[in-house]
Design a protein around this motif. Structure first.
Motif, PDB file in Angstrom:
ATOM      1  N   LEU A 181      24.833  16.482   8.412  1.00 48.45           N
ATOM      2  CA  LEU A 181      23.775  16.045   9.379  1.00 48.45           C
ATOM      3  C   LEU A 181      24.425  15.777  10.745  1.00 48.45           C
ATOM      4  O   LEU A 181      23.864  16.216  11.793  1.00 48.45           O
ATOM      5  CB  LEU A 181      23.403  14.619   8.837  1.00 48.45           C
ATOM      6  CG  LEU A 181      22.415  13.733   9.939  1.00 48.45           C
ATOM      7  CD1 LEU A 181      21.048  14.707  10.136  1.00 48.45           C
ATOM      8  CD2 LEU A 181      22.044  12.405   9.267  1.00 48.45           C
ATOM      9  N   LYS A 182      25.703  15.191  10.840  1.00 48.81           N
ATOM     10  CA  LYS A 182      26.329  15.134  12.130  1.00 48.81           C
ATOM     11  C   LYS A 182      26.453  16.616  12.883  1.00 48.81           C
ATOM     12  O   LYS A 182      26.249  16.862  14.130  1.00 48.81           O
ATOM     13  CB  LYS A 182      27.710  14.445  11.821  1.00 48.81           C
ATOM     14  CG  LYS A 182      28.336  14.109  13.419  1.00 48.81           C
ATOM     15  CD  LYS A 182      29.728  13.273  13.081  1.00 48.81           C
ATOM     16  CE  LYS A 182      30.166  12.963  14.540  1.00 48.81           C
ATOM     17  NZ  LYS A 182      30.332  14.062  15.618  1.00 48.81           N
ATOM     18  N   GLN A 183      26.926  17.325  11.866  1.00 48.35           N
ATOM     19  CA  GLN A 183      27.117  18.730  12.617  1.00 48.35           C
ATOM     20  C   GLN A 183      25.644  19.298  13.035  1.00 48.35           C
ATOM     21  O   GLN A 183      25.760  20.007  14.241  1.00 48.35           O
ATOM     22  CB  GLN A 183      27.551  19.622  11.469  1.00 48.35           C
ATOM     23  CG  GLN A 183      27.658  21.220  11.959  1.00 48.35           C
ATOM     24  CD  GLN A 183      28.323  21.856  10.763  1.00 48.35           C
ATOM     25  OE1 GLN A 183      28.583  21.539   9.654  1.00 48.35           O
ATOM     26  NE2 GLN A 183      28.687  23.305  11.033  1.00 48.35           N
ATOM     27  N   ASP A 184      24.718  19.256  12.394  1.00 48.55           N
ATOM     28  CA  ASP A 184      23.396  19.746  12.820  1.00 48.55           C
ATOM     29  C   ASP A 184      22.811  18.856  14.155  1.00 48.55           C
ATOM     30  O   ASP A 184      22.470  19.379  15.170  1.00 48.55           O
ATOM     31  CB  ASP A 184      22.327  19.311  11.942  1.00 48.55           C
ATOM     32  CG  ASP A 184      22.333  20.298  10.719  1.00 48.55           C
ATOM     33  OD1 ASP A 184      23.296  21.302  10.734  1.00 48.55           O
ATOM     34  OD2 ASP A 184      21.860  19.941   9.699  1.00 48.55           O
ATOM     35  N   ILE A 185      23.154  17.553  14.302  1.00 48.81           N
ATOM     36  CA  ILE A 185      22.699  16.818  15.659  1.00 48.81           C
ATOM     37  C   ILE A 185      23.656  17.269  16.736  1.00 48.81           C
ATOM     38  O   ILE A 185      23.295  17.444  17.725  1.00 48.81           O
ATOM     39  CB  ILE A 185      22.939  15.141  15.218  1.00 48.81           C
ATOM     40  CG1 ILE A 185      22.093  14.646  14.161  1.00 48.81           C
ATOM     41  CG2 ILE A 185      23.014  14.700  16.732  1.00 48.81           C
ATOM     42  CD1 ILE A 185      22.096  13.302  13.871  1.00 48.81           C
ATOM     43  N   ASP A 186      25.065  17.366  16.334  1.00 48.71           N
ATOM     44  CA  ASP A 186      25.820  17.771  17.362  1.00 48.71           C
ATOM     45  C   ASP A 186      25.334  19.312  17.981  1.00 48.71           C
ATOM     46  O   ASP A 186      25.458  19.452  19.331  1.00 48.71           O
ATOM     47  CB  ASP A 186      27.301  17.957  16.902  1.00 48.71           C
ATOM     48  CG  ASP A 186      27.805  16.422  16.848  1.00 48.71           C
ATOM     49  OD1 ASP A 186      27.258  15.529  17.234  1.00 48.71           O
ATOM     50  OD2 ASP A 186      28.921  16.304  16.289  1.00 48.71           O
ATOM     51  N   GLY A 187      25.065  20.101  17.186  1.00 46.59           N
ATOM     52  CA  GLY A 187      24.612  21.564  17.606  1.00 46.59           C
ATOM     53  C   GLY A 187      23.346  21.467  18.572  1.00 46.59           C
ATOM     54  O   GLY A 187      23.303  22.068  19.387  1.00 46.59           O
TER      55      GLY A 187
END
Length: 408
Positions: A136-142
Motif C-alpha cells: 500500500l505504501k508503495q502504491d501511495i508513494d508512486g
C-alpha cells in the motif's frame, strides 16, 4: 493492491495550459501602458513589473506533500461486482494555488495519468486496502510522486511565461518612462509656467468625464458573460474616493453637515463618481442611491449589461462585530470573477490607528492571498478574497479609512 480509479476522477490534462498563458503573455503588458504616470514616477520599474505580473499572471501551484495525511472509509460495491462494501484509504495532499491548474495540461506531460479528486485546498487520492502495508505504501508513494511530476511540469510552464511577460512589461515601463521624461523636458523648455495641484490638495471635477469601458472575461460558472473594470480605471475610481474622503478629513466642520449618516454618505459618493465617470456610450454608469443586488442593497455599483464590475460600501466604524457583518454583507452580493470592490470606513473614534489595525485584521482572516503592501497604510490597504459563490473567483478589495473628527 491496486490504485482505486473512476474514469470521471482523472486529474490534469483537461485544459490547455499554454493557451491560457499565451493570453496572459498577450494581454498583461498592456497594464504597463495604462499605469498611472504618478505611480510610475513614484516606484521603480522592477517593483511595478512585479506588481503587474502578480496581478495578471497565474501563480504556480504549491504542493505540500509534507502535510499529507490519510483517512479510511467504506464504500458500497455494485451488485454486478459482488455487492457489499470495501474499505478504501483517502490520501489528502494540501496545496495552495488555482484549483483549475490541477486540471490543466502542461507542454511536457508526465508518463502517466493521475486519478483523484480536488477540493479548494487538497488533492485526494483513493486506494483500495486489503493487502500488505508495504504494498500500500508503495502504491501511495508512486501516485504522490506522479502528482509531483504533473505539478512540476505545470509550474515550469508558468515560470517560463512569467519570465517572458516580466521582460516585456519592464520594456514597456522603460519606454513609457523615457517618453514621460522627454515630455517633461519639453515642458521645462516652455516659458509658460505649468503647475499641477497635488492630488492630496485638490478634488478633481473634470469638464469631460472619463469613459469607463468594462472588459469582457471568460464565461462564468453559469455560462454568462462576465465583466470587470480594468486595473487602471479601478485605481482611478479608488483614488477619486480617497481624495473626496480626505477632503472631508481636512474640513471637519464642513464634513459634519455632509455625512450625518450612511445614506447621505452614499449619495455624496455617487454624486462625486457620476461627476467623474460615464459609460463609453455616454450613459450614466454609477447607480445613485441604494441598488438591490444579491442579498442586499449596495451603496456604489458599476454595472454593464446586467453584470457587476465594481461594488463599494460606505460604513461607519461601530466595532469589530459590526465590521465583520459589513464584510459578510459585501461578500453576500452577487459578485463575479475579477470583481473590484471597496469599503470606505468612516472612523469617529479618537484612537483611529487601533481601529484601522482591527479592521485590517478582520479582512486578513478571510483573504486567500498575501495583502498588497502600501506605502501609506493609513490611506489605503488592498486584499484579495475568494467569492463565497466560487472559490476560484477572486475579489480585489480596497479598504479606505476616513478619520472624521468632531470640530471643537
Amino acid at each position: 493492491m491496486q490504485f482505486y480509479r473512476e474514469e470521471k476522477k482523472q486529474l490534469f490534462g483537461k485544459h490547455d495550459l499554454q493557451q491560457r498563458l499565451d493570453e496572459d503573455i498577450k494581454e498583461t503588458p498592456q497594464a504597463a501602458d495604462k499605469m498611472p504616470s504618478e505611480k510610475l514616477a513614484a516606484h521603480s520599474n522592477e517593483m511595478l513589473a512585479q506588481e503587474i505580473v502578480a496581478e495578471h499572471v497565474l501563480s504556480p501551484l504549491n504542493l505540500d506533500t509534507g502535510g499529507l495525511y490519510a483517512r479510511q472509509r467504506e464504500i458500497q460495491i455494485a451488485e454486478c461486482q459482488g455487492g457489499g462494501t470495501v474499505v478504501v484509504l483517502d490520501v489528502h495532499i494540501p496545496f495552495q494555488g488555482h484549483t483549475a491548474l490541477l486540471h490543466s495540461a502542461p507542454r511536457n506531460r508526465p508518463r502517466a495519468a493521475v486519478y483523484g479528486e480536488t477540493t479548494e485546498s487538497e488533492v485526494v487520492l483513493t486506494f483500495l486496502t486489503g493487502q500488505s502495508p508495504e504494498r500500500l505504501k508503495q502504491d501511495i508513494d508512486g501516485q504522490v510522486t506522479l502528482v509531483r511530476e504533473w505539478v512540476a511540469a505545470i509550474n515550469s510552464d508558468i515560470a517560463v511565461a512569467t519570465r517572458q511577460i516580466k521582460e516585456v512589461v519592464l520594456s514597456r515601463l522603460a519606454r513609457r518612462r523615457r517618453r514621460l521624461s522627454q515630455s517633461g523636458a519639453l515642458l521645462a523648455a516652455l516659458d509658460i509656467p505649468i503647475k499641477k495641484v497635488p492630488p492630496t490638495e485638490a478634488l478633481e471635477i473634470p469638464i469631460i468625464r472619463r469613459p469607463v469601458a468594462p472588459q469582457k472575461v471568460a464565461h462564468g460558472s453559469a455560462g454568462q458573460d462576465e465583466w470587470r473594470l480594468s486595473r487602471t480605471v479601478y485605481e482611478q475610481i479608488v483614488d477619486t474616493i480617497i481624495r473626496f474622503a480626505h477632503a472631508l478629513e481636512r474640513r471637519p466642520l464642513s464634513a459634519q453637515g455632509l455625512i450625518p449618516d450612511e445614506p447621505t454618505l452614499r449619495d455624496w459618493m455617487n454624486f462625486m463618481l457620476n461627476a467623474n465617470y460615464e459609460h463609453e456610450s455616454g450613459e450614466e454608469i454609477f447607480v445613485a442611491g441604494e441598488a438591490i443586488n444579491g442579498k442586499g442593497k449596495t451603496d456604489i455599483l458599476v454595472r454593464h449589461q446586467g453584470r457587476n464590475a465594481f461594488i463599494g460600501e460606505c460604513k461607519f466604524w461601530k466595532g469589530e462585530e459590526e465590521f465583520n457583518k459589513a464584510i459578510d454583507q459585501l461578500l453576500g452580493y452577487l459578485v463575479w470573477r475579477d470583481t473590484k470592490a471597496a469599503i470606505i470606513l468612516f472612523i469617529k473614534n479618537k484612537n483611529a490607528s487601533a481601529v484601522i489595525e482591527t479592521a485590517d485584521a478582520c479582512i486578513r482572516r478571510r483573504q486567500c492571498k498575501p495583502a498588497t503592501l502600501s506605502d501609506q497604510p493609513a490611506r489605503r490597504r488592498d486584499y484579495t478574497l475568494a467569492s463565497p459563490h466560487d472559490a476560484d473567483q477572486m475579489i480585489s478589495l480596497a479598504l479606505i479609512p476616513v478619520v472624521v473628527t468632531t470640530p471643537a
